[in-house]
Design a protein around this motif. Structure first.
Motif, short mmCIF file in Angstrom:
data_model
loop_
_atom_site.label_atom_id
_atom_site.label_comp_id
_atom_site.label_asym_id
_atom_site.label_seq_id
_atom_site.Cartn_x
_atom_site.Cartn_y
_atom_site.Cartn_z
N ASP A 81 56.37 83.50 32.51
CA ASP A 81 57.15 84.70 32.16
C ASP A 81 57.06 85.75 33.25
O ASP A 81 58.03 86.45 33.53
CB ASP A 81 56.63 85.29 30.84
N GLU A 82 55.88 85.88 33.84
CA GLU A 82 55.65 86.85 34.91
C GLU A 82 54.84 86.18 36.01
O GLU A 82 54.13 85.18 35.75
CB GLU A 82 54.88 88.07 34.39
N VAL A 83 54.91 86.71 37.22
CA VAL A 83 54.17 86.12 38.33
C VAL A 83 53.47 87.20 39.14
O VAL A 83 53.90 88.35 39.17
CB VAL A 83 55.09 85.29 39.26
N LYS A 135 57.78 80.50 42.63
CA LYS A 135 59.11 80.06 42.21
C LYS A 135 58.99 78.80 41.36
O LYS A 135 59.67 78.66 40.33
CB LYS A 135 59.99 79.80 43.43
N LYS A 163 57.75 79.66 37.90
CA LYS A 163 58.82 80.19 37.05
C LYS A 163 59.64 79.05 36.46
O LYS A 163 60.03 79.07 35.28
CB LYS A 163 59.72 81.14 37.84
N GLU A 164 59.88 78.03 37.27
CA GLU A 164 60.64 76.87 36.80
C GLU A 164 59.88 76.13 35.69
O GLU A 164 60.50 75.49 34.84
CB GLU A 164 60.91 75.90 37.96
#
Length: 325
Positions: A186-188, A178, A181-182
């Motif tokens: 783009d993808e995890v 999380k 992403k912040e």
């Protein structure tokens, strides 16, 4: 002055807070009153005698420092007593005072506080040198970052996005991802619950990652290398997993890819002009608000062993900092 001292290799609980004589700066050094020192994963290895180099015992760990110039060596021209600075030392940062080589000591922008300054040099210096100089990352390429929520990993996510790459962040928990992403991922990939190799293939439409940034090592390295694209660049940053992987070299032949070592500390010392150029660019981006180091927690000097324990237990997201004075 007070300092954390390692008298025998071992766990953080072996470290001792002692009164030591203040160091004398050499002609090409500055003595700074340390306000903050960043904690980096190699610190946990150095105190155990598991790093690439072993300081002579006893020694004070800590490399990423920020503070106020107290004395200046005779050959130093760009800094003066009273300047607020940040810099890099091979050891000695977990202390109230430390002598810093002048060629890796920089004036701190007035709006940058000391904990942020102490979180900046190694994480962002390493990651920018890795992506720009060693990985030759180009706009539009795909960057895979392992250990993406750690200090250097999060910096790589942020810089990769700023440099125009598609960024895939891989980490060990949804909470850590999380944060990634912040910071622009783009993808995890949660590599404790997902198959790393197949997810890389899926997220790159079968092509693979152009650049892989690996500060983790261990079991995930071979899977990530297998997920590297044709003529990809696999960047070896470190071994936070605790084990150095044995890589089947035929993979480099099959993929036409490169395995590239990254040692920012040596780069900074051996090519200070190039490192200065990188630092100027990073400081510009920081001043423009495009970079923002994430501080996980700040500890007082006497609690430095606790900070290292938290780092070893993989609880840190971003950077942990020690307030030294």
């Amino acid at each position: 002055m007070k300092a954390i001292v390692c008298k025998e290799y071992g766990l953080p609980t072996n470290l001792i807070l002692e009164d030591l004589k203040s160091p004398e700066p050499k002609e090409n050094e500055v003595l700074i009153t340390v306000k903050a020192c960043g904690v980096n994963f190699p610190d946990t290895l150095i105190i155990q005698g598991l790093y690439q180099f072993k300081p002579e015992l006893p020694f004070t760990p800590g490399s990423d420092v920020a503070g106020v110039v107290k004395a200046v060596g005779s050959q130093v021209k760009h800094l003066k007593i009273g300047d607020e600075v940040f810099g890099f030392v091979m050891q000695g940062g977990y202390a109230e005072e430390v002598a810093v080589p002048a060629n890796v000591c920089f004036k701190k922008p007035p709006k940058m506080d000391f904990p942020i300054a102490a979180s900046f040099m190694i994480a962002y210096g390493t990651s920018y040198h890795a992506l720009k100089d060693r990985g030759k990352l180009k706009e539009g390429e795909t960057l895979l970052v392992l250990g993406a929520s750690g200090g250097v990993g999060l910096a790589a996510v942020e810089l990769g996005k700023l440099m125009g790459a598609k960024v895939i962040a891989a980490a060990s928990s949804d909470e850590k991802l999380k944060l990634c992403k912040e910071y622009g991922a783009d993808e995890v990939i949660n590599y404790t619950g997902e198959d790393l190799r197949s997810r890389i293939k899926e997220l790159t439409n079968g092509k693979g990652a152009d650049v892989v940034y690996d500060p983790v090592g261990g079991d995930y390295s071979e899977f990530a290398l297998r997920g590297t694209a044709w003529e990809g660049r696999y960047l070896v940053i470190g071994f936070a997993a605790g084990s150095i992987p044995k890589i089947p070299l035929n993979l480099t032949l099959l993929k036409g890819c490169s395995i590239v070592g990254v040692f920012w500390g040596n780069f900074a010392m051996k090519t200070p002009k190039k490192n200065m150029e990188n630092t100027v660019q990073l400081m510009q981006w920081l001043g423009e608000g495009k970079l923002k180091p994430h501080i996980h927690k700040i500890y007082p000097l006497e609690e430095a062993p606790n900070a290292l324990e938290e780092m070893m237990n993989r609880k840190v997201r971003g950077k942990v900092v020690i307030r030294c004075s």
